[in-house]
Design an enzyme around this catalytic site. Structure first.
Site, PDB file in Angstrom:
ATOM      1  N   PHE A   1       0.904  -1.286  -0.115  1.00  0.00           N
ATOM      2  CA  PHE A   1       0.013   0.123   0.003  1.00  0.00           C
ATOM      3  C   PHE A   1       0.939   1.307   0.014  1.00  0.00           C
ATOM      4  CE2 PHE A   1      -4.757  -0.341   1.468  1.00  0.00           C
ATOM      5  CZ  PHE A   1      -5.008  -1.426   0.562  1.00  0.00           C
TER       6      PHE A   1
ATOM      7  N   GLN B   1      -8.367  13.362   5.563  1.00  0.00           N
ATOM      8  CA  GLN B   1      -7.600  12.574   4.480  1.00  0.00           C
ATOM      9  C   GLN B   1      -8.680  12.550   3.610  1.00  0.00           C
ATOM     10  OE1 GLN B   1      -6.533   8.243   4.712  1.00  0.00           O
ATOM     11  NE2 GLN B   1      -4.806   9.286   4.605  1.00  0.00           N
TER      12      GLN B   1
ATOM     13  N   HIS C   1      -8.886  10.651  -0.044  1.00  0.00           N
ATOM     14  CA  HIS C   1      -8.494   9.475  -0.691  1.00  0.00           C
ATOM     15  C   HIS C   1      -8.352   9.848  -2.114  1.00  0.00           C
ATOM     16  CE1 HIS C   1      -7.986   5.435  -2.181  1.00  0.00           C
ATOM     17  NE2 HIS C   1      -8.044   5.195  -0.746  1.00  0.00           N
TER      18      HIS C   1
ATOM     19  N   LEU D   1     -15.579   4.420  -2.978  1.00  0.00           N
ATOM     20  CA  LEU D   1     -14.021   4.285  -2.984  1.00  0.00           C
ATOM     21  C   LEU D   1     -13.839   3.045  -4.188  1.00  0.00           C
ATOM     22  CD1 LEU D   1     -11.324   4.950  -1.141  1.00  0.00           C
ATOM     23  CD2 LEU D   1     -11.861   2.478  -0.216  1.00  0.00           C
TER      24      LEU D   1
ATOM     25  N   GLU E   1      -7.075   1.526  -2.575  1.00  0.00           N
ATOM     26  CA  GLU E   1      -5.593   1.543  -2.906  1.00  0.00           C
ATOM     27  C   GLU E   1      -5.065   0.160  -3.283  1.00  0.00           C
ATOM     28  OE1 GLU E   1      -3.920   4.308   0.035  1.00  0.00           O
ATOM     29  OE2 GLU E   1      -2.113   3.124  -0.222  1.00  0.00           O
TER      30      GLU E   1
ATOM     31  N   ARG F   1      -1.022   9.122   0.733  1.00  0.00           N
ATOM     32  CA  ARG F   1      -2.253   9.498   0.150  1.00  0.00           C
ATOM     33  C   ARG F   1      -2.521  11.070   0.055  1.00  0.00           C
ATOM     34  NH1 ARG F   1      -6.432   5.468   3.272  1.00  0.00           N
ATOM     35  NH2 ARG F   1      -5.964   3.578   1.910  1.00  0.00           N
TER      36      ARG F   1
ATOM     37  N   HIS G   1     -12.122  11.089   3.104  1.00  0.00           N
ATOM     38  CA  HIS G   1     -12.189   9.706   3.322  1.00  0.00           C
ATOM     39  C   HIS G   1     -12.025   9.205   4.746  1.00  0.00           C
ATOM     40  CE1 HIS G   1     -11.446   5.485   2.734  1.00  0.00           C
ATOM     41  NE2 HIS G   1     -10.228   5.744   3.149  1.00  0.00           N
TER      42      HIS G   1
ATOM     43  N   ARG H   1      -2.765   9.333   7.536  1.00  0.00           N
ATOM     44  CA  ARG H   1      -2.902   7.839   7.655  1.00  0.00           C
ATOM     45  C   ARG H   1      -2.348   7.093   6.624  1.00  0.00           C
ATOM     46  NH1 ARG H   1      -6.827   3.643   6.654  1.00  0.00           N
ATOM     47  NH2 ARG H   1      -8.203   4.782   5.638  1.00  0.00           N
TER      48      ARG H   1
HETATM   49  C1  LIG Z   1     -14.864   2.964   2.045  1.00  0.00           C
HETATM   50  C2  LIG Z   1     -13.821   2.743   2.936  1.00  0.00           C
HETATM   51  C3  LIG Z   1     -12.994   1.778   2.603  1.00  0.00           C
HETATM   52  C4  LIG Z   1     -11.957   1.699   3.755  1.00  0.00           C
HETATM   53  N1  LIG Z   1     -10.929   0.709   3.452  1.00  0.00           N
HETATM   54  C5  LIG Z   1      -9.881   0.479   4.285  1.00  0.00           C
HETATM   55  C6  LIG Z   1      -8.776  -0.473   4.393  1.00  0.00           C
HETATM   56  O1  LIG Z   1      -9.090  -1.247   3.383  1.00  0.00           O
HETATM   57  N2  LIG Z   1      -8.102  -0.587   5.469  1.00  0.00           N
HETATM   58  C7  LIG Z   1      -7.988   0.321   6.263  1.00  0.00           C
HETATM   59  O2  LIG Z   1      -7.126   0.383   7.079  1.00  0.00           O
HETATM   60  N3  LIG Z   1      -9.128   1.117   6.555  1.00  0.00           N
HETATM   61  C8  LIG Z   1     -10.079   1.551   5.838  1.00  0.00           C
HETATM   62  N4  LIG Z   1     -10.996   2.385   5.652  1.00  0.00           N
HETATM   63  C9  LIG Z   1     -11.039   3.041   7.071  1.00  0.00           C
HETATM   64  C10 LIG Z   1     -11.523   1.924   8.083  1.00  0.00           C
HETATM   65  O3  LIG Z   1     -12.732   1.261   7.438  1.00  0.00           O
HETATM   66  C11 LIG Z   1     -12.407   2.803   9.291  1.00  0.00           C
HETATM   67  O4  LIG Z   1     -11.417   3.863   9.860  1.00  0.00           O
HETATM   68  C12 LIG Z   1     -12.734   1.848  10.366  1.00  0.00           C
HETATM   69  O5  LIG Z   1     -13.326   0.775   9.944  1.00  0.00           O
HETATM   70  C13 LIG Z   1     -13.620   2.584  11.198  1.00  0.00           C
HETATM   71  O6  LIG Z   1     -14.077   1.568  12.310  1.00  0.00           O
HETATM   72  P1  LIG Z   1     -14.781   2.191  13.800  1.00  0.00           P
HETATM   73  O7  LIG Z   1     -15.104   0.750  14.301  1.00  0.00           O
HETATM   74  O8  LIG Z   1     -14.049   2.950  14.433  1.00  0.00           O
HETATM   75  O9  LIG Z   1     -16.048   2.854  13.228  1.00  0.00           O
HETATM   76  P2  LIG Z   1     -17.395   2.053  12.296  1.00  0.00           P
HETATM   77  O10 LIG Z   1     -17.187   0.577  11.711  1.00  0.00           O
HETATM   78  O11 LIG Z   1     -17.892   3.129  11.362  1.00  0.00           O
HETATM   79  O12 LIG Z   1     -18.325   1.976  13.509  1.00  0.00           O
HETATM   80  C14 LIG Z   1     -19.075   2.961  14.142  1.00  0.00           C
HETATM   81  C15 LIG Z   1     -19.992   2.127  15.204  1.00  0.00           C
HETATM   82  O13 LIG Z   1     -20.646   3.094  15.739  1.00  0.00           O
HETATM   83  C16 LIG Z   1     -22.057   3.467  15.949  1.00  0.00           C
HETATM   84  N5  LIG Z   1     -22.437   4.489  16.155  1.00  0.00           N
HETATM   85  C17 LIG Z   1     -22.123   5.811  15.458  1.00  0.00           C
HETATM   86  N6  LIG Z   1     -22.830   6.691  16.245  1.00  0.00           N
HETATM   87  C18 LIG Z   1     -23.681   6.333  17.271  1.00  0.00           C
HETATM   88  C19 LIG Z   1     -24.569   6.522  18.159  1.00  0.00           C
HETATM   89  N7  LIG Z   1     -24.730   7.999  18.199  1.00  0.00           N
HETATM   90  N8  LIG Z   1     -25.079   6.044  18.882  1.00  0.00           N
HETATM   91  C20 LIG Z   1     -25.035   4.436  18.699  1.00  0.00           C
HETATM   92  N9  LIG Z   1     -24.085   4.116  18.058  1.00  0.00           N
HETATM   93  C21 LIG Z   1     -23.294   4.820  17.196  1.00  0.00           C
HETATM   94  C22 LIG Z   1     -22.418   2.812  14.616  1.00  0.00           C
HETATM   95  O14 LIG Z   1     -23.645   2.108  14.440  1.00  0.00           O
HETATM   96  C23 LIG Z   1     -21.412   1.625  14.353  1.00  0.00           C
HETATM   97  O15 LIG Z   1     -21.769   0.688  14.872  1.00  0.00           O
HETATM   98  C24 LIG Z   1     -11.848   2.345   4.749  1.00  0.00           C
HETATM   99  C25 LIG Z   1     -12.888   3.413   4.975  1.00  0.00           C
HETATM  100  C26 LIG Z   1     -13.872   3.577   4.041  1.00  0.00           C
HETATM  101  C27 LIG Z   1     -14.925   4.647   4.313  1.00  0.00           C
END
Ligand SMILES: Cc1cc2nc3c(=O)[nH]c(=O)nc-3n(C[C@H](O)[C@H](O)[C@H](O)COP(=O)(O)OP(=O)(O)OC[C@H]3O[C@@H](n4cnc5c(N)ncnc54)[C@H](O)[C@@H]3O)c2cc1C
Length: 560
Positions: A115, A228, A230, A240, A243, A274, A338, A373
């Site tokens: 990456f 960031q 993307h 998206l 990458e 990025r 992103h 990142r």
């Molecule tokens: C399209 C895309 C592709 C990506 N690809 C990659 C990759 O290949 N590799 C990599 O390292 N990173 C990647 N990223 C980044 C990475 O996916 C995210 O940063 C990471 O998955 C975030 O995980 P999280 O558990 O912090 O949040 P999330 O998975 O967003 O989960 C948030 C949780 O909080 C809950 N929530 C939010 N607000 C509230 C509320 N008020 N009350 C109750 N619940 C709430 C939601 O229901 C959800 O369950 C990508 C991001 C995107 C957008």
């Protein structure tokens, strides 16, 4: 009212990993999530998750640490980065033992691809649906662990006893009504805020709720100005294209067919970091070498077999949303908002300054990404720091006991506030403000920033906050599945978080990582090698600063 020893808010990768870990310590764990866990945005992650396994080339946690520090433009805290990179391999093997099916090398080991700016082929992947696979594996483990899940409960506010966090209030989307959720420890894992920008890769639910809850409760947010962009998102809708496409050897070309990245990053080309690739693309577009506001991601030379085996999801996205088959022709792409590097300030165990409150995942800022990142490091952050915050919360509860007192009046106060929102019959609709916000953030707090644009952005955000405070009209007055109400509440968080972002960006008079100021084009370590801390000050944003932790690597000029 319900009560658990540990309550995790959010059921993405970070939240579920925290809950699973906490339950291993024998404490009673509850999870509150506004979405069903497997609909969390982590499921959209495509490209993969980093760990120095060394399966595709020489690698080590130290090398991973160095390239992450460099990628962060030296703003990342080096102690936290070292923890993440050292823990990475163990966490990947644990995911595998839980049932994650990673793509394989010929000899059966976990496959890894390069990456951008990683310095080694380090990204483990499950084709290009890595997040989907990991999310489902963790959900299985969550169910198995016996944790209670309150799905489609929307957390509204942290409840404190004046000193420590004692729970949250939440709106029950299915039945309607405010619930009190009492806890000895609360872990926020609510994900990012990408929806404050238009043309983002983020889902509708990425509205910064948890960061905003913490900020309002007096917990500082760190480095909020770093957003960031993307390099490869579809023009029409911001979807998206991973990458991983460039990791597999894809080229970026301009209208003349040139692989322009070598003019900007002579050594890394398409696999520069990025921030560098996004700025280069935008420069090509701005200087007239783009194709209808995009540049071209060319995979045609990879051949049908490789594309179908390793990038089939990206091929489908390109065909469905851009009408191009990447086996035959290049995909038009442009930079899109992103990933948000900032968030709730934590230590390496997810602890915040507020006793009883922890945070992990994209809503947190332990500062492993600094100003930029590296791809693949975010999924790693969710599992490493999700696990650590779950462990810390459970251990602290076991050591300290019950915690403070949750006053039932918190529920009544919140019920009244919701009632007032539903009583508004005249005024603006929330979606109008939401669209205006996303537009102004993209235009004036985007890839290239200036004082003039940022001040205009701040004025627009202030105006939007005032209009929101006057009351927005929620047309659906019902109590069950009132998504109109939820979107109005989310808008409040989005406006507050946009304010934190733009206020930090105005103050930071330098260019570092994703924060690129045309009026201050150079990195300024003397004045700005420090974290921005955004505090709540009677509804306004007050800034102060905190030093960056430097252990091994002195800041150096960053070239690719
Ligand atoms: C399209 C895309 C592709 C990506 N690809 C990659 C990759 O290949 N590799 C990599 O390292 N990173 C990647 N990223 C980044 C990475 O996916 C995210 O940063 C990471 O998955 C975030 O995980 P999280 O558990 O912090 O949040 P999330 O998975 O967003 O989960 C948030 C949780 O909080 C809950 N929530 C939010 N607000 C509230 C509320 N008020 N009350 C109750 N619940 C709430 C939601 O229901 C959800 O369950 C990508 C991001 C995107 C957008």
């Amino acid at each position: 009212m319900v009560r658990h020893d540990v309550v995790v808010v959010g059921a993405g990768l970070a939240g579920m990993r925290a809950a699973i870990e906490a339950s291993r310590y024998g404490v009673d764990v509850g999870v509150v999530s506004k979405l069903h866990p497997t609909r969390s945005h982590s499921g959209a992650a495509e490209g993969g998750i980093n760990a120095a396994l060394g399966n595709a080339g020489e690698d080590s946690p130290e090398k991973h640490t160095f390239f992450t520090v460099k990628g962060s433009d030296y703003l990342g805290d080096q102690d936290a980065i070292a923890v993440m990179c050292a823990d990475g391999p163990g966490d990947i093997y644990e995911l595998e033992h839980m049932g994650a099916i990673f793509s394989r090398t010929e000899d059966g080991r976990i496959a890894q691809r390069p990456f951008g700016a990683g310095g080694a082929p380090r990204t483990c992947y499950a084709a290009d649906i890595t997040g989907h696979v990991l999310l489902h594996v963790l959900y299985e483990q969550l169910v198995k662990s016996g944790v209670t899940v309150y799905e489609e409960w929307f957390a509204l506010d942290l409840v404190t006893d004046g000193e420590r966090c004692v729970g949250v209030t939440a709106w029950d989307l299915v039945r309607g009504g405010v619930q009190g959720v009492e806890a000895s420890a609360v872990v926020l894992a609510t994900g990012g805020l990408g929806r404050i920008y238009r043309g983002t890769t983020n889902a509708y639910a990425c509205t910064g709720d948890g960061m905003s809850m913490a900020w309002r409760a007096g917990v500082p947010l760190k480095d909020m100005e770093f957003m960031q962009f993307h390099p490869t998102t579809l023009k029409s809708n911001g979807v998206l294209i991973t990458e991983g496409c460039r990791g597999e050897g894809g080229y970026l070309r301009n209208a003349e067919g040139d692989r322009f990245m070598f003019n900007y990053a002579p050594n890394a080309g398409e696999l520069a970091s990025r921030d560098v690739v996004s700025r280069s693309e935008q420069t090509e577009i701005d200087e007239g070498r783009g194709v209808d506001g995009t540049v071209l991601l060319d995979l045609t030379h990879l051949g049908a077999k490789r594309i179908n085996e390793r990038l089939h999801g990206s091929r489908e996205l390109a065909m469905d949303y851009a009408g191009v088959d990447p086996i035959e022709e290049p995909i038009p792409v442009r930079p899109g908002a992103h990933y948000h590097m900032g968030g709730i300030d934590t230590d390496v165990w997810g602890r915040t300054v507020m006793p009883g409150l922890y945070a992990a995942g994209e809503c947190a800022c332990v500062s492993v990404h600094g100003a930029n990142r590296l791809g693949g490091n975010s999924l790693l952050e969710t599992v490493v720091f999700g696990r650590r915050s779950g462990a810390a919360a459970a251990q602290d509860v076991r050591r300290d006991g019950m915690g403070g007192v949750f006053s039932p009046s918190a529920v009544r106060v919140t019920e009244r506030a919701i009632g007032r929102m539903l009583d508004v019959n005249e005024g603006e609709r929330p979606y109008v403000l939401r669209q205006e916000l996303a537009e102004v953030m993209y235009e004036d707090a985007g890839i290239f920033r200036t004082a003039e644009k940022l001040e205009a952005c701040k004025a627009a955000v202030t105006d939007l906050r005032e209009r929101y405070a006057r009351g927005v009209v929620v047309q659906d007055k019902g109590r069950t599945f009132n998504s109109d109400l939820i979107q109005a509440i989310e808008l409040g968080s989005m406006l507050q978080m946009a304010d934190c972002l733009v206020t930090g960006a105005i103050a930071r008079t330098e260019s570092r990582g994703a924060h690129s100021r045309l009026d201050y084009p150079d990195r300024d370590d003397e004045n700005w090698l420090r974290h921005t801390m955004a505090h709540y000050d009677d509804g306004e944003v007050a800034l102060d600063y905190k030093p960056v932790t430097i252990t091994e690597y002195e800041p150096a000029v960053r070239t690719y």
